[in-house]
Design a protein around this motif. Structure first.
Motif, PDB file in Angstrom:
ATOM      1  N   GLN A 150       0.820  -1.203   0.000  1.00  0.00           N
ATOM      2  CA  GLN A 150       0.000   0.000   0.000  1.00  0.00           C
ATOM      3  C   GLN A 150       0.861   1.262   0.000  1.00  0.00           C
ATOM      4  O   GLN A 150       0.541   2.253  -0.666  1.00  0.00           O
ATOM      5  N   ARG A 153       2.038   1.861  -3.443  1.00  0.00           N
ATOM      6  CA  ARG A 153       1.002   2.471  -4.266  1.00  0.00           C
ATOM      7  C   ARG A 153       0.941   3.971  -4.033  1.00  0.00           C
ATOM      8  O   ARG A 153       0.778   4.762  -4.974  1.00  0.00           O
ATOM      9  N   ASP A 156       3.955   5.566  -5.780  1.00  0.00           N
ATOM     10  CA  ASP A 156       3.757   5.621  -7.228  1.00  0.00           C
ATOM     11  C   ASP A 156       2.749   6.708  -7.589  1.00  0.00           C
ATOM     12  O   ASP A 156       2.934   7.446  -8.576  1.00  0.00           O
TER      13      ASP A 156
END
Length: 296
Positions: A150, A153, A156
């Motif tokens: 997570q 993510r 990113d």
């Protein structure tokens, strides 16, 4: 069966790893991997399955109250687990399924060993704290593996948003450092805020706020990099080592306190990762004025 040398094996090690692996496991794992590579045809997946079997034996030993034996078997299981990646990189025999098997094998070993010593000690002593500690170990281990992807993510998404806000005309300071030889990386990391590219591209340091709050961090990081140790000092590997190797070796009374301390340290370092990602996300500019503030 092969002409590999120890240097060949050493070259397959990860650029940075946990300090437990670097200092307590790799010296043995590399030499065992050399024997396996030169004298057997065992595959990386075969090593993973062997690691799981030894892990089950460790759980059984914990259940029967043989804590020292369980600790030794857990250490051996992890050592074999460290060998599969080395063999895969050395011979180019890794498979996508092997990644899944390695991941699942780690989780199964932790769950079996945790409940092995937890419920094993409970049946002998009736102490419910041991059961709660075992459940806590499993929950923390799963949280760590949920938290990591997570956070990636979020990283990113932060970089994608930054790319859009700055119209792609930038390069991340961390990317500049990764592209340099280790000696240059260490020197540049010590003066992270002054990183620049030869091409003259705009350099953005998403960790600027973190570095301002903790100016000592990069010196600490450089010290660890020189020893191939990652900065996440208490990761899942150190957590497992404390709970399933160190604690049992000190006896039943040490297992719950060691688990509590190790769990607290693991959470501290996981929250430090969350804090760094949060600070980095706040660096993304939303106005023209804020664009100037983020430039190195």
């Amino acid at each position: 069966m092969g002409g590999f040398t120890l240097d060949d094996i050493l070259a397959t090690r990860k650029p940075r790893d946990s300090w437990w692996t670097v200092f307590m496991v790799d010296p043995l794992a590399c030499r065992l991997a050399l024997l396996v590579a030169n004298h057997t045809s065992i595959t990386p997946n075969g090593l993973t399955r062997l690691s799981m079997l030894i892990g089950f034996a460790s759980a059984a030993a914990f259940t029967e109250g043989m804590l020292a034996a369980g600790a030794v078997l857990f250490y051996l299981s992890f050592t074999v687990d460290c060998m599969d990646g080395k063999i895969a990189r050395l011979k180019g025999t890794g498979t996508p399924f092997g990644l899944w098997l390695d991941y699942v094998g780690d989780r199964v070993r932790v769950v079996c060993c945790a409940f092995g010593w937890g419920f094993g000690e409970y049946t002998r002593t009736g102490d419910t704290d041991v059961v709660l500690a075992a459940v806590g170990v499993v929950v923390l281990d799963l949280f760590r593996y949920i938290n990591g992807p997570q956070l990636k993510r979020v990283k990113d998404a932060t970089r994608a948003l930054l790319y859009a806000r700055l119209d792609g005309q930038y390069v991340l300071a961390e990317s500049v450092l990764r592209s340099r030889p280790r000696s240059e990386l260490e020197q540049a990391a010590a003066e992270f805020g002054e990183v620049a590219t030869d091409e003259g591209a705009t350099v953005v340091d998403l960790q600027k706020a973190f570095h301002a709050r903790f100016p000592w961090y990069d010196r600490f990081r450089v010290f660890l990099v020189r020893h191939r140790v990652r900065t996440h000092v208490v990761s899942g590997i150190e957590f497992h080592a404390a709970v399933f190797v160190v604690g049992p070796l000190f006896g039943p009374r040490a297992m719950v306190p060691v688990s509590v301390v190790a769990g607290a340290l693991l959470l501290t370092f996981e929250m430090s990762l969350v804090y760094r990602v949060w600070l980095a996300a706040r660096q993304v500019p939303s106005t023209a004025a804020e664009k100037q503030k983020i430039l190195v």
